[in-house]
Design an enzyme around this catalytic site. Structure first.
Site: not given
Ligand code: UT7
Length: 331
Positions: A116, A256, A286
């Site tokens: 990520c 994020h 996500n």
């Protein structure tokens, strides 16, 4: 002569059409809209459907939107980096295919993988090439088809992830705009908490690994959550402190999108109110490497030249960090 900095000068994005709502997930696993919304902030995510479409499909669409908006000839691009945890294939670089498909015939291209944090780390890489004077046009794309590695019988992971892509063009700037500072870290202690066990050199694919569902992502959510909250908030606070930025000086947090509670903890630590926090997790979930450029694309019209942006991310590995960037244009 003033120092050359690396600025983002254009953005583009793409999400697939199919909307997987919390209601749809209720039909697949034992979950409900209320749990997902309160525990994560996610209402829906996009899923790429269709045979033979991989991450490159998403990346190409995002890059093409950027090229079209900027009226940029792809032949001017010198380097393309595709930040991704779900490349089309294990060996052939997805970025090379993307470059060819968009007509960037003068570019070299490679993939960058840090789960990520891929896009965040990619910003550092892209900026370094520009600051050094080696290249003048670097295209960084964050793209992931997370649905290709999600077990839709595992309620702890399938509710979180979605597919998408975003692209950002990095160019030299002589007004002091662009990337100002970065604080990037990693810690291998984290690799057992968020991973895909099989298909790599450690555990190659076999009948056994398929049977054991080891080609899907595994996450110890609670542990990752704790590390993510601490490290995202700490690194963002550190970047502010080291650049003498008060909460009044920060125009935007670009976090994020893993869990709304992690984003809230980070913005609270920075002393920012919600109006300064970019958020689209409710619509996309996500998207791993795509979260940061998708935010830039969604908020582009609200960004002003000179705005102070603080990026923060946390991902598998563990990998994490924060970047301070001055926005370079009004759209
Ligand atoms: O982007 C890379 C980094 N990743 C992250 O930052 C993700 C970090 N982790 C998280 O966001 C959260 O840990 C999750 C959203 C994954 C899970 O939320 P949580 O508040 O940590 O839940 P939990 O895992 O502690 O589970 C609480 C309860 C459990 O039931 P019991 O044992 O208390 O009876 C779970 O079995 O919730 C249950 N549960 C669910 N219930 C309904 C877990 N998943 C679900 C679900 N629907 N989808």
């Amino acid at each position: 002569m003033s120092k050359t900095t690396a600025a983002i000068t254009a953005v583009g994005s793409y999400v697939p059409d199919f909307v997987m709502t919390n209601k749809i997930l209720e039909t697949l696993v034992d979950t409900n809209d209320e749990w997902i919304t309160t525990r994560t902030g996610i209402k829906e995510r996009r899923i790429l459907k269709g045979e033979g479409l991989g991450t490159s499909y998403l990346a190409i669409k995002a890059a093409e939107q950027l090229l079209e908006k900027r009226k940029l000839d792809p032949k001017e691009i010198e380097l393309i980096i595709v930040a991704t945890a779900t490349p089309d294939m294990m060996v052939a670089a997805t970025a090379a295919y993307v470059a060819s498909e968009i007509g960037a015939t003068n570019a070299f291209a490679y993939d960058l993988q840090a789960a990520c944090s891929s896009f965040l780390y990619g910003m550092s890489t892209a900026a370094s090439y520009i600051e050094s004077g080696r290249y003048k046009k670097v295209l960084l794309i964050g793209a992931d088809k997370m649905s290709s590695i999600i077990d839709y019988t595992d309620r702890t992971t399938c509710i979180i992830f979605g597919d998408g892509a975003g692209a950002a063009l990095f160019e030299p700037n002589n007004e002091g705009l662009g990337l100002q500072d970065e604080y990037l870290r990693s810690d291998g202690v984290g690799r057992n908490f968020l991973k895909m066990d099989a298909g790599g050199s450690l555990l190659p694919a076999s009948e056994e690994t398929v049977k054991n569902r080891q080609h899907f992502i595994y996450q110890d959510g609670k542990s990752v959550f704790k590390f993510a909250v601490t490290n995202m908030a700490d690194s963002a606070a550190k970047i502010m402190e080291r650049n003498n930025l008060s909460h009044n000086d920060v125009n935007w947090l670009v976090p994020h999108q893993a869990n709304k509670r992690i984003i809230d903890a980070t913005s609270n630590r920075m002393g920012l109110d919600d109006s300064k926090v970019m958020m689209n997790i409710q619509r996309y979930g996500n998207t791993t490497s795509a979260t940061l450029p998708l935010l830039l694309s969604d908020y582009e019209s609200q960004l002003r030249k000179g705005d102070n942006l603080v990026f923060a991310a946390f991902g598998g590995g563990f990998t994490w960090g924060s970047i301070y960037l001055k926005w370079a244009y009004n759209s």
